[in-house]
Design an enzyme around this catalytic site. Structure first.
Site, PDB file in Angstrom:
ATOM      1  N   HIS A 137      33.377 -38.364  18.438  1.00 18.21           N
ATOM      2  CA  HIS A 137      33.596 -36.919  19.040  1.00 18.21           C
ATOM      3  C   HIS A 137      35.182 -36.511  19.037  1.00 18.21           C
ATOM      4  CE1 HIS A 137      33.452 -34.142  22.699  1.00 18.21           C
ATOM      5  NE2 HIS A 137      31.966 -33.620  22.261  1.00 18.21           N
ATOM      6  N   ASP A 167      31.170 -45.482  22.030  1.00 15.26           N
ATOM      7  CA  ASP A 167      31.080 -44.436  22.524  1.00 15.26           C
ATOM      8  C   ASP A 167      29.303 -44.446  23.225  1.00 15.26           C
ATOM      9  OD1 ASP A 167      29.973 -42.075  23.457  1.00 15.26           O
ATOM     10  OD2 ASP A 167      31.916 -40.625  21.488  1.00 15.26           O
ATOM     11  N   GLN A 182      25.671 -40.437  23.454  1.00 12.58           N
ATOM     12  CA  GLN A 182      24.153 -40.106  22.497  1.00 12.58           C
ATOM     13  C   GLN A 182      23.855 -41.479  22.902  1.00 12.58           C
ATOM     14  OE1 GLN A 182      23.232 -37.501  22.585  1.00 12.58           O
ATOM     15  NE2 GLN A 182      25.134 -35.318  22.450  1.00 12.58           N
ATOM     16  N   LYS A 186      24.640 -36.129  30.829  1.00 13.69           N
ATOM     17  CA  LYS A 186      23.694 -35.796  29.161  1.00 13.69           C
ATOM     18  C   LYS A 186      22.094 -36.582  29.564  1.00 13.69           C
ATOM     19  CE  LYS A 186      27.538 -35.582  26.151  1.00 13.69           C
ATOM     20  NZ  LYS A 186      27.209 -34.375  25.419  1.00 13.69           N
ATOM     21  N   CYS A 245      32.830 -30.249  18.655  1.00 12.79           N
ATOM     22  CA  CYS A 245      33.484 -31.355  18.313  1.00 12.79           C
ATOM     23  C   CYS A 245      34.143 -32.173  17.777  1.00 12.79           C
ATOM     24  CB  CYS A 245      33.503 -31.502  20.246  1.00 12.79           C
ATOM     25  SG  CYS A 245      32.958 -30.588  21.487  1.00 12.79           S
TER      26      CYS A 245
HETATM   27  C1  LIG Z   1      29.354 -38.941  21.327  1.00 10.53           C
HETATM   28  C2  LIG Z   1      29.735 -38.313  22.473  1.00 10.53           C
HETATM   29  N1  LIG Z   1      31.448 -38.581  22.661  1.00 10.53           N
HETATM   30  C3  LIG Z   1      31.814 -37.762  23.534  1.00 10.53           C
HETATM   31  C4  LIG Z   1      30.934 -36.633  24.336  1.00 10.53           C
HETATM   32  C5  LIG Z   1      31.848 -35.868  25.909  1.00 10.53           C
HETATM   33  O1  LIG Z   1      31.173 -36.210  26.738  1.00 10.53           O
HETATM   34  P1  LIG Z   1      31.989 -35.725  27.446  1.00 10.53           P
HETATM   35  O2  LIG Z   1      32.415 -34.145  28.008  1.00 10.53           O
HETATM   36  O3  LIG Z   1      31.006 -35.408  29.083  1.00 10.53           O
HETATM   37  O4  LIG Z   1      33.208 -36.013  28.460  1.00 10.53           O
HETATM   38  C6  LIG Z   1      30.525 -35.941  23.592  1.00 10.53           C
HETATM   39  C7  LIG Z   1      29.793 -34.613  24.489  1.00 10.53           C
HETATM   40  O5  LIG Z   1      29.915 -33.707  24.089  1.00 10.53           O
HETATM   41  C8  LIG Z   1      29.600 -36.586  22.899  1.00 10.53           C
HETATM   42  O6  LIG Z   1      28.364 -36.417  22.266  1.00 10.53           O
END
Ligand SMILES: Cc1ncc(COP(=O)(O)O)c(C=O)c1O
Lengths: 419, 157
Positions: free
Chosen positions: A135, A213, A216, A239, A377
């Site tokens: 991401h 990370d 998910q 999430k 993203c």
């Molecule tokens: C794998 C992963 N990392 C990071 C994020 C970023 O999450 P957040 O926007 O809550 O910081 C997301 C979700 O958008 C994600 O799916």
């Protein structure tokens, strides 16, 4: 606090989805006269009543700032907020509750790492390894670090099936200059789980620390940071059926202790003078300013809710949803599913011949189905597969098999429409 | 005859599907006087437009190359069809009117002079119900106006 999940413990493989759905008030909504089919939980999950109630109750009965008031309200709220830290420590099987740092979201957690670990511990000439399915929030902070501090950024490639290329990964570590591997535990686009234990073993053998990370992964699978033997683990509350505005960074105590603060302000200090300030102990060293108090209380309710259902049942339910989705969507001519990983979680990205993902999403929306469309993203990942965008359906504990049938039928109509 | 896709037609009228699928003006002009690129970073849509002027300064020809959804391609094509033969000033006015129509579904400030071209663009008015898609419909126009104004890049942000 009430946990509404009444799942018989002796039958973990069967999730009573109908009962779970009763816990999510929003699922009764209709969209343009059609029943809401919410298949965008990977972007953000819906909230069970337990979370909504916990936050409302805190505001109505015991709200005050934390860690500073010497009065009853503040003490009650501090206890409730700190109980969230215990809940996260138990969720991740952390050794020590002080290893749990609250942030605003996982993006904040990753930026904290790039700042405090990247600038405070890593040295110019060292390198950070990410994967080809990250991401943006696990790409851009490391680019900023690279450009600021001359810390190299290396990208471990993925295979055509959407899995980490383990040989290439290991080769990237061979020169011993890699200080940190920062990698997704589950791709938000491909659904792929990365082989976390193996990654840690290889990284440690080459002297690198590992940060996952888990934005998910933690939604779908039990995460045990001690069993994984990783060094840092991050996730985001919204999430995991919790509220927005709260994220987590877990790290080994000795590593967190060695890192300089990220943001400065109240909460994070031990003493302040104009000449010199000293920092609070972890985790407070990394928690400048009034923290996400209500969000912490909401996150605890979400974790309690998920734990009461149990990860065995959750994982079994989602595996069955994924199998169903792959077979139903895969059977539609012109539909291409991105990623064919062996080990995968509850998201399916797809493209449709002759129809752009945005048109697909709008036409599904017309039929009451919420999916995401775009680059998710993860632009470099899209380009790896020669795409600009895909549509993505993602699943949660409240997703029903017949919703996937409805998606497949609706998608078949979209295909006809664009023929 | 009943249409089994009635529920899907409000935005995707036949005109849009047709122009999205088979755009008539999707080509790079061999010789041109102005060009610009447009980019919608939110959704990754991209377009490039070329313009050739007539001696009197009106638009003699225009073409585009686009990567994007049916709405953005159809809008670019309908735009090209509509602006050929028009002056820069007219095209600017039309852009403002079209933008208003895409955002609100109506155009209270549009004068009679624009009635005929706006009618041609009317099938796109449905996007106003989809705020996240409005930019798909206006991207080509942003690029065209940037080209007319001598710019190089436009964004529908
Ligand atoms: C794998 C992963 N990392 C990071 C994020 C970023 O999450 P957040 O926007 O809550 O910081 C997301 C979700 O958008 C994600 O799916």
């Amino acid at each position: 606090m009430n946990v509404d999940a009444r799942i018989p413990l002796d039958r973990p493989a069967l999730l009573d989805v109908a009962r779970i759905r009763e816990d999510f008030p929003i699922l009764r909504q209709t969209i343009r006269g059609k029943k809401l089919v919410f298949l965008d939980s990977a972007a953000s999950a819906q909230k069970p009543r337990a979370v909504i109630e916990a936050m409302r109750e805190a505001m109505e009965t015991q709200y005050a700032n934390v860690h500073r008031g010497l009065h009853w309200m503040s003490e009650r709220t501090t206890d409730a907020y700190e109980a969230a830290r215990d809940a996260v420590a138990a969720l991740l099987n952390a050794r020590d509750r002080h290893e749990v740092v609250f942030t605003r979201n996982i993006t904040d957690s990753l930026n904290l790492m790039a700042h405090s670990y990247g600038r405070g511990v890593l040295r110019p000439g060292q390198a950070v390894v990410i994967s080809g399915m990250e991401h943006h929030s696990n790409i851009v902070p490391w680019q900023l670090l690279r450009d600021d501090r001359g810390i190299e950024l290396r990208v471990a490639p993925i295979t055509d099936s959407g899995e980490l290329d383990m040989d290439a990964f290991e080769a990237l570590l061979a020169d011993g200059r890699v200080g940190l591997v920062s990698m997704t535990h589950m791709s938000n686009v491909l659904g792929t789980y990365t082989p976390a234990e193996r990654i840690v073993r290889i990284a440690h053998a080459h002297g690198a620390k590992v940060l996952f990370d888990g934005a998910q992964a933690v939604v779908h699978r039990r995460v045990d940071v001690q069993a994984l033997d990783c060094d840092f683990y991050a996730f985001t509350g919204h999430k995991l059926y919790g509220p927005t505005g709260i994220g987590v960074l877990w790290g080994r105590r000795e590593l967190l202790d060695a890192m300089p603060p990220f943001l400065g302000g109240g909460e994070m200090i031990s003493s302040v003078s104009y000449e010199h300030s000293t920092w609070a102990e972890v985790p407070h060293k990394f928690e400048a300013g009034t923290p996400p108090i209500l969000e912490g209380i909401g996150l605890k309710a979400a974790i309690d809710y998920v734990q009461a259902i149990g990860y065995d049942a959750i994982a079994a339910h989602e595996t069955s949803l994924i199998d169903h989705a792959l077979s139903r969507l895969g059977a539609i001519e012109g539909v291409h599913i991105l990623g064919r990983a062996q080990d995968r979680g509850g998201v399916v990205s797809f493209s449709l011949d002759r129809a752009h993902a945005h048109d697909v999403a709008t036409l599904l929306d017309r039929q009451g189905i919420a999916v995401r469309a775009g680059h998710h993203c993860a632009e470099p990942l899209m380009h790896r597969f020669g795409l600009d965008s895909t549509a993505r359906a993602s699943f949660a504990i409240y997703t029903k098999h017949d919703e996937i049938d409805y998606l497949a039928d609706s998608l078949a109509r979209v295909r006809e429409f664009f023929k | 005859m009943t249409d089994t896709f009635d529920d899907l037609r409000d935005l995707y009228q036949e005109v849009i599907l047709d122009h999205g699928r088979r755009p008539r003006h999707a080509r790079r002009l061999e010789s041109f006087d102005a060009t610009a690129k447009g980019d919608n970073p939110m959704c990754g849509d991209r377009i490039e437009v070329w313009v050739k002027y007539a001696p009197d300064g009106t638009i003699a020809d225009t073409g585009f190359q686009a990567r994007g959804c049916a709405i953005s391609v159809a809008s670019a094509d309908l735009m090209a069809e509509t602006v050929i033969g028009r002056s820069k000033a007219d095209t600017h006015a039309l852009f403002e009117a079209f933008r208003e129509m895409a955002r609100t579904g109506k155009c209270p400030h549009c004068d009679a002079a624009l009635a005929e071209p706006l009618e041609r663009l009317e099938p796109l008015a449905g996007v106003h119900e989809y705020p996240s898609r409005v930019k798909c419909a206006t991207l080509a126009w942003h690029a065209l106006v940037a080209a007319l104004d001598g710019g190089k890049e436009a964004s529908s942000e």
